[in-house]
Scaffold this active site. Structure first.
Site, PDB file in Angstrom:
ATOM      1  N   TYR A 143      72.808  -2.173   2.674  1.00  0.00           N
ATOM      2  CA  TYR A 143      71.414  -1.810   2.950  1.00  0.00           C
ATOM      3  C   TYR A 143      71.173  -0.313   2.803  1.00  0.00           C
ATOM      4  O   TYR A 143      70.066   0.116   2.525  1.00  0.00           O
ATOM      5  CB  TYR A 143      71.027  -2.219   4.375  1.00  0.00           C
ATOM      6  CG  TYR A 143      70.702  -3.673   4.540  1.00  0.00           C
ATOM      7  CD1 TYR A 143      71.582  -4.646   4.112  1.00  0.00           C
ATOM      8  CD2 TYR A 143      69.511  -4.069   5.129  1.00  0.00           C
ATOM      9  CE1 TYR A 143      71.286  -5.979   4.267  1.00  0.00           C
ATOM     10  CE2 TYR A 143      69.206  -5.400   5.286  1.00  0.00           C
ATOM     11  CZ  TYR A 143      70.098  -6.349   4.852  1.00  0.00           C
ATOM     12  OH  TYR A 143      69.803  -7.671   5.005  1.00  0.00           O
ATOM     13  N   LYS A 190      84.554 -10.690   4.481  1.00  0.00           N
ATOM     14  CA  LYS A 190      84.927 -11.321   3.208  1.00  0.00           C
ATOM     15  C   LYS A 190      86.123 -10.521   2.696  1.00  0.00           C
ATOM     16  O   LYS A 190      86.115  -9.943   1.606  1.00  0.00           O
ATOM     17  CB  LYS A 190      83.716 -11.274   2.247  1.00  0.00           C
ATOM     18  CG  LYS A 190      83.905 -12.035   0.961  1.00  0.00           C
ATOM     19  CD  LYS A 190      83.921 -13.533   1.123  1.00  0.00           C
ATOM     20  CE  LYS A 190      84.224 -14.207  -0.196  1.00  0.00           C
ATOM     21  NZ  LYS A 190      84.536 -15.630  -0.050  1.00  0.00           N
ATOM     22  N   ASP A 222      81.695 -17.149   4.061  1.00  0.00           N
ATOM     23  CA  ASP A 222      81.325 -18.441   3.465  1.00  0.00           C
ATOM     24  C   ASP A 222      81.743 -19.587   4.380  1.00  0.00           C
ATOM     25  O   ASP A 222      80.991 -20.541   4.614  1.00  0.00           O
ATOM     26  CB  ASP A 222      81.925 -18.597   2.061  1.00  0.00           C
ATOM     27  CG  ASP A 222      83.360 -18.107   1.954  1.00  0.00           C
ATOM     28  OD1 ASP A 222      83.829 -17.362   2.841  1.00  0.00           O
ATOM     29  OD2 ASP A 222      84.043 -18.463   0.974  1.00  0.00           O
ATOM     30  N   ASP A 246      72.454 -10.631   8.757  1.00  0.00           N
ATOM     31  CA  ASP A 246      71.065 -10.962   8.420  1.00  0.00           C
ATOM     32  C   ASP A 246      70.990 -12.423   7.973  1.00  0.00           C
ATOM     33  O   ASP A 246      70.163 -13.214   8.451  1.00  0.00           O
ATOM     34  CB  ASP A 246      70.617 -10.012   7.297  1.00  0.00           C
ATOM     35  CG  ASP A 246      69.118 -10.059   7.057  1.00  0.00           C
ATOM     36  OD1 ASP A 246      68.417 -10.776   7.781  1.00  0.00           O
ATOM     37  OD2 ASP A 246      68.645  -9.384   6.125  1.00  0.00           O
ATOM     38  N   ASP A 250      69.730 -16.064  10.325  1.00  0.00           N
ATOM     39  CA  ASP A 250      68.625 -16.933   9.878  1.00  0.00           C
ATOM     40  C   ASP A 250      69.112 -18.386   9.842  1.00  0.00           C
ATOM     41  O   ASP A 250      68.413 -19.302  10.267  1.00  0.00           O
ATOM     42  CB  ASP A 250      68.141 -16.543   8.471  1.00  0.00           C
ATOM     43  CG  ASP A 250      66.986 -15.554   8.514  1.00  0.00           C
ATOM     44  OD1 ASP A 250      66.953 -14.727   9.448  1.00  0.00           O
ATOM     45  OD2 ASP A 250      66.123 -15.598   7.613  1.00  0.00           O
TER      46      ASP A 250
HETATM   47  N1  GGG Z   1      61.191  -8.775  12.786  1.00  0.00           N
HETATM   48  C1  GGG Z   1      62.101  -8.718  11.707  1.00  0.00           C
HETATM   49  C2  GGG Z   1      61.486  -8.344  10.400  1.00  0.00           C
HETATM   50  O1  GGG Z   1      60.450  -7.738  10.327  1.00  0.00           O
HETATM   51  N2  GGG Z   1      62.154  -8.739   9.341  1.00  0.00           N
HETATM   52  C3  GGG Z   1      61.731  -8.428   8.009  1.00  0.00           C
HETATM   53  C4  GGG Z   1      62.804  -7.763   7.203  1.00  0.00           C
HETATM   54  O2  GGG Z   1      62.497  -7.147   6.199  1.00  0.00           O
HETATM   55  N3  GGG Z   1      64.048  -7.857   7.623  1.00  0.00           N
HETATM   56  C5  GGG Z   1      65.160  -7.262   7.001  1.00  0.00           C
HETATM   57  C6  GGG Z   1      66.225  -7.005   8.009  1.00  0.00           C
HETATM   58  O3  GGG Z   1      66.100  -7.416   9.160  1.00  0.00           O
HETATM   59  O4  GGG Z   1      67.196  -6.361   7.679  1.00  0.00           O
END
Ligand code: GGG
Length: 353
Positions: A143, A190, A222, A246, A250
């Site tokens: 990131y 990984k 994985d 991330d 989810d």
């Molecule tokens: N509330 C979380 C949010 O706004 N997520 C949108 C986003 O771009 N997330 C990327 C991340 O959490 O790294």
């Protein structure tokens, strides 16, 4: 009785709707426990770009630094998803906020309320008892590394980087939490492919020596993705890198029934930021149907972690539990057995809590 200053940063899309409900719950707690909570608000994301050209204006950052905690919503807008050449994007505000505030630890509890056992697409007998605490590293990895294009734009690159100290500090936070829970920690990487993961594993192995009472397992990302839905109860505390965390959280939201149920705390060197893990969800923005429970549960984390108000935090969690026990649902956690009059919109769900 405490005096606290809270910055409300709704951001984009349903961030506006759910954060308004989270703030109402904080107000209710202040009244119930005779605390004084004062508020200010600030811009981030697409809404900030529209107003100032900057996804995180200096004024917002300054207000964050000067607050006792931040209740944040979400960032994002579909117009950028269809415009890969956009130089300024809402998500840049989010990343800058994390970096500038030193928010290196993102804590994401995967809490399954008993009443939602049937809301998931995963079988109840597999899910029962699932309770996972994710620690996602938040200020490093792919990131934040160098990114760009070469070969006349035909080749793109994002560099993943981790330093020893970055892994050490998130690992310590995760081990400290594991000591207070089931004394089990899973480190996800990984390491069979990535050099950053080999450093990650080496550092976690060294930190583990300081926590002899915590049983540690190492999993590849994985394999973790598969085990999360095959056998979620095997996990307790999970620590992992920014990108893996991330994606895996989810996925893990399906254990809790919906993305709309997952709260998070981002902590580190200064002001803590509390937000739902979901994004701006423009497909449902303005319809009044977004699930506010993740924002409410983020407010509960704020009370606990930033203000040390354990009882107040429990009160909020118990209120959510009670409302779910009473059968109330937002659309995302309702199923075919939910009576129509129990399916509530954003504001009504907030009022019930
Ligand atoms: N509330 C979380 C949010 O706004 N997520 C949108 C986003 O771009 N997330 C990327 C991340 O959490 O790294």
């Amino acid at each position: 009785m405490a005096n606290k200053h809270i910055l409300i940063v709704p951001g984009d899309g349903i961030g506006q709707e759910v954060t308004a409900v989270g703030k109402k719950v904080l107000n209710k707690i202040a009244a119930k426990y005779s605390h004084t909570f004062t508020y200010d608000d600030a811009l981030i994301g697409h809404i900030a770009i529209e107003a100032t050209g900057n996804p995180l204006p200096d004024e917002s950052l300054e207000k964050m630094r000067n607050s006792d905690a931040v209740l944040f919503g979400a960032v994002g807008h579909p117009k950028y998803d269809n415009d890969p050449s956009a130089k300024v994007r809402p998500e840049q505000g989010l990343l800058k906020m994390r970096k500038e505030l030193g928010l290196y630890a993102n804590i994401r509890p995967i809490k399954l309320f008993d009443e939602l056992l049937g809301a998931s697409s995963i079988k109840p007998e597999i899910l029962k008892g699932a309770d996972i605490l994710f620690f996602r590293e938040l200020t490093g990895d792919i990131y934040f590394g160098e990114k760009g294009r070469k070969n006349n734009g035909d080749t793109a690159f994002d560099v993943a980087e981790y330093s020893r100290y970055e892994v050490e500090r998130i690992a310590r936070k995760a081990f400290d939490a594991a000591k207070t829970r089931r004394k089990k920690l899973c480190s996800v990487d990984k390491a069979n492919v990535l050099e950053t993961s080999r450093l990650w594993r080496d550092v976690v192995q060294k930190v583990a020596l300081e926590y002899p009472d915590v049983a540690v397992e190492y999993q590849f990302v994985d394999s973790t993705a598969m085990l999360l839905i095959k056998d979620p109860t095997r996990f307790d505390v999970v620590v992992t890198a920014n990108l893996f965390g991330d994606i895996l959280t989810d996925e893990a939201s399906q254990i809790a029934g919906s993305m709309g149920m997952l709260a998070s705390a981002s902590i580190g060197d200064g002001t803590g930021v509390y937000e739902p893990i979901h994004g701006s969800a423009h497909d449902i923005t303005g319809k009044g149907v977004a699930n506010p429970l993740a924002s409410i549960l983020s407010a509960a984390l704020l009370l606990d972690i930033s203000f040390g108000m354990k009882e107040e935090s429990e009160t909020v969690i118990n209120a959510v539990d009670k409302v779910l026990k009473a059968g109330y649902r937002t659309r995302d956690i309702a199923d075919s057995t939910t009576p129509a009059d129990k399916i509530l919109g954003t504001e009504r769900m907030g009022e019930e809590v």
